[in-house]
Scaffold this motif. Structure first.
Motif, PDB file in Angstrom:
ATOM      1  N   PHE A 156       2.433  -7.138 -14.431  1.00 34.92           N
ATOM      2  CA  PHE A 156       3.682  -7.645 -13.997  1.00 34.92           C
ATOM      3  C   PHE A 156       4.137  -8.722 -15.016  1.00 34.92           C
ATOM      4  O   PHE A 156       4.134  -9.679 -14.977  1.00 34.92           O
ATOM      5  CB  PHE A 156       3.676  -8.485 -12.793  1.00 34.92           C
ATOM      6  CG  PHE A 156       2.950  -7.523 -11.633  1.00 34.92           C
ATOM      7  CD1 PHE A 156       3.976  -6.786 -10.739  1.00 34.92           C
ATOM      8  CD2 PHE A 156       1.811  -7.507 -11.210  1.00 34.92           C
ATOM      9  CE1 PHE A 156       3.498  -5.798  -9.929  1.00 34.92           C
ATOM     10  CE2 PHE A 156       1.426  -6.664 -10.412  1.00 34.92           C
ATOM     11  CZ  PHE A 156       2.075  -5.871  -9.573  1.00 34.92           C
TER      12      PHE A 156
ATOM     13  N   THR B 230       4.511 -13.494 -15.586  1.00 34.81           N
ATOM     14  CA  THR B 230       5.332 -12.474 -14.717  1.00 34.81           C
ATOM     15  C   THR B 230       6.361 -11.601 -15.480  1.00 34.81           C
ATOM     16  O   THR B 230       6.861 -12.252 -16.601  1.00 34.81           O
ATOM     17  CB  THR B 230       6.080 -13.030 -13.563  1.00 34.81           C
ATOM     18  OG1 THR B 230       6.725 -14.145 -13.849  1.00 34.81           O
ATOM     19  CG2 THR B 230       4.625 -13.693 -12.645  1.00 34.81           C
TER      20      THR B 230
ATOM     21  N   GLU C  80      -4.796  -5.155 -11.639  1.00 35.97           N
ATOM     22  CA  GLU C  80      -3.569  -4.884 -11.963  1.00 35.97           C
ATOM     23  C   GLU C  80      -2.336  -4.614 -11.080  1.00 35.97           C
ATOM     24  O   GLU C  80      -1.084  -4.594 -11.229  1.00 35.97           O
ATOM     25  CB  GLU C  80      -3.737  -3.451 -13.069  1.00 35.97           C
ATOM     26  CG  GLU C  80      -3.509  -2.459 -12.313  1.00 35.97           C
ATOM     27  CD  GLU C  80      -5.009  -1.869 -11.783  1.00 35.97           C
ATOM     28  OE1 GLU C  80      -5.309  -0.802 -11.001  1.00 35.97           O
ATOM     29  OE2 GLU C  80      -5.996  -2.893 -11.919  1.00 35.97           O
TER      30      GLU C  80
ATOM     31  N   ASP D 122      -2.101  -6.807  -8.404  1.00 38.34           N
ATOM     32  CA  ASP D 122      -1.636  -7.928  -7.778  1.00 38.34           C
ATOM     33  C   ASP D 122      -0.508  -8.648  -8.468  1.00 38.34           C
ATOM     34  O   ASP D 122      -0.714  -9.341  -9.481  1.00 38.34           O
ATOM     35  CB  ASP D 122      -2.919  -8.893  -7.741  1.00 38.34           C
ATOM     36  CG  ASP D 122      -2.837 -10.054  -6.740  1.00 38.34           C
ATOM     37  OD1 ASP D 122      -1.660 -10.175  -6.189  1.00 38.34           O
ATOM     38  OD2 ASP D 122      -3.604 -10.800  -6.503  1.00 38.34           O
ATOM     39  N   ASP D 123       0.431  -8.616  -7.967  1.00 41.37           N
ATOM     40  CA  ASP D 123       1.735  -9.215  -8.200  1.00 41.37           C
ATOM     41  C   ASP D 123       1.827 -10.803  -7.858  1.00 41.37           C
ATOM     42  O   ASP D 123       1.601 -11.270  -6.958  1.00 41.37           O
ATOM     43  CB  ASP D 123       3.252  -8.718  -7.700  1.00 41.37           C
ATOM     44  CG  ASP D 123       4.476  -9.244  -8.357  1.00 41.37           C
ATOM     45  OD1 ASP D 123       4.217 -10.311  -9.006  1.00 41.37           O
ATOM     46  OD2 ASP D 123       5.265  -8.777  -7.888  1.00 41.37           O
TER      47      ASP D 123
ATOM     48  N   GLU E   5       3.824 -13.124  -8.151  1.00 39.42           N
ATOM     49  CA  GLU E   5       4.857 -13.761  -7.634  1.00 39.42           C
ATOM     50  C   GLU E   5       5.369 -13.272  -6.034  1.00 39.42           C
ATOM     51  O   GLU E   5       6.113 -13.353  -5.555  1.00 39.42           O
ATOM     52  CB  GLU E   5       6.179 -13.611  -8.365  1.00 39.42           C
ATOM     53  CG  GLU E   5       6.058 -14.576  -9.597  1.00 39.42           C
ATOM     54  CD  GLU E   5       7.534 -14.449 -10.180  1.00 39.42           C
ATOM     55  OE1 GLU E   5       8.084 -15.454 -10.377  1.00 39.42           O
ATOM     56  OE2 GLU E   5       8.038 -13.139 -10.810  1.00 39.42           O
TER      57      GLU E   5
ATOM     58  N   ASP F 183       1.483  -9.595  -1.476  1.00 41.50           N
ATOM     59  CA  ASP F 183       1.267  -8.083  -1.388  1.00 41.50           C
ATOM     60  C   ASP F 183       0.384  -7.727  -0.285  1.00 41.50           C
ATOM     61  O   ASP F 183      -0.972  -8.071  -0.110  1.00 41.50           O
ATOM     62  CB  ASP F 183       0.333  -7.465  -2.633  1.00 41.50           C
ATOM     63  CG  ASP F 183       1.118  -8.035  -3.752  1.00 41.50           C
ATOM     64  OD1 ASP F 183       2.370  -7.454  -3.930  1.00 41.50           O
ATOM     65  OD2 ASP F 183       0.354  -8.290  -4.759  1.00 41.50           O
TER      66      ASP F 183
END
Length: 299
Positions: free
Chosen positions: A2, A169, A260, A262-263, A265, A268
């Motif tokens: 991200f 991010t 990869e 897991d954002d 911001e 999820d």
């Protein structure tokens, strides 16, 4: 991953201090403002970010702000550009040492970060390099709010842990951002967790990461939530990891094979509440100067 690029301007990276981990080394913690001084030292370490070959941050100085808003400023003779990925798994580099300041209570640290040039603060990948933006940095910097004490005639030393898995991010405009996810650790009082992952836990091509949570956690949550990990660690080619500079206390270790996704911001939902994790440990206790081993094996 991200993450992206954008034009940048000079800014201040303001680092907040956590009262839970900021008691200075030695001496009494009472304020001492009558012209007496103490000394402050800081070093830099990093929890890495997937896929990046380098994360370069150029520091030009530091400002320490007291509760009464008076300031102590240190400008480096020359800017210090540090590749944070060179300092992982317990390794670190000194940012400054023995900065003599007025004793008393401090509410904020600001690290002056250069972002005006094309090659001062940036992230690099195999296919190119991109400038790092510091959101609102030109006005207020990146802030975490709390405080610490400098005691007269004493020295305090802190570690700045840039957890890049949380910090970097990408925006919808394709700009890379460096967010204030920096832990400040009192070097008089910390420990570590280390271990290995079973080869059966993840596939070889998976993006593996270790998440460390405070206290006992049975259903670990993802980055970007109120219950996100206090620290993360990457897994090397030998399937080993080290999470360093953790304050004494109880912790839970969790392993994801889908880092990869897991954002940092966003909450999820399909990743959090334990769904994105292949291993969750029993609670372990870290003591000062202690290292706890947690090996991750399939149940």
């Amino acid at each position: 991953m991200f993450i992206s690029s954008g034009s940048l301007k000079p800014s201040l990276l303001a680092v907040a201090t956590s009262a839970l981990i900021l008691t200075g080394c030695g001496g009494d913690s009472s304020s001492n403002d009558d012209g007496e001084t103490g000394k402050v030292s800081m070093s830099v370490t990093d929890a890495p970010v997937n896929s990046a070959l380098g994360v370069y941050v150029q520091f030009s100085g530091v400002v320490l702000i007291k509760d009464d808003e008076t300031q102590e400023e240190l400008t480096f003779d020359e800017p210090k550009q540090i590749n944070l990925l060179d300092y992982q798994a317990g390794n670190s580099v000194e940012l400054f040492t023995d900065f003599e300041v007025e004793a008393g209570e401090y509410s904020q640290i600001r690290l002056m970060v250069d972002t005006e040039g094309n090659s001062d603060t940036y992230i690099s990948f195999a296919d190119g390099s991109f400038e790092l933006e510091i959101p609102s940095g030109e006005q207020t910097g990146l802030k975490l709010v709390s405080g610490f004490t400098v005691t007269a005639d004493e020295s305090v030393s802190f570690m700045l842990d840039f957890d890049l898995r949380k910090a970097i991010t990408v925006t919808g405009n394709g700009e890379y951002k460096l967010r204030p996810t920096i832990r400040l650790i009192d070097l008089a009082d910390y420990g570590a967790i280390t271990g290995t992952l079973s080869s059966e836990l993840c596939n070889s091509e998976d993006t593996k990461a270790v998440y460390v949570y405070e206290g006992e956690v049975t259903a670990p949550d993802d980055l970007g939530t109120d219950d996100e990990p206090v620290a993360t660690a990457s897994v090397d080619a030998e399937l080993s990891y080290t999470a360093s500079y953790l304050t004494p206390g109880d912790y839970t270790v969790a392993v994801t094979c889908q880092a990869e996704l897991d954002d940092p911001e966003a909450d999820d939902e399909e990743f959090g509440q334990g769904e994105g994790f292949s291993f969750v440990s029993a609670v372990v206790t870290i003591e000062t100067d202690g290292t706890v081993t947690v090996d991750a094996n399939p149940e």
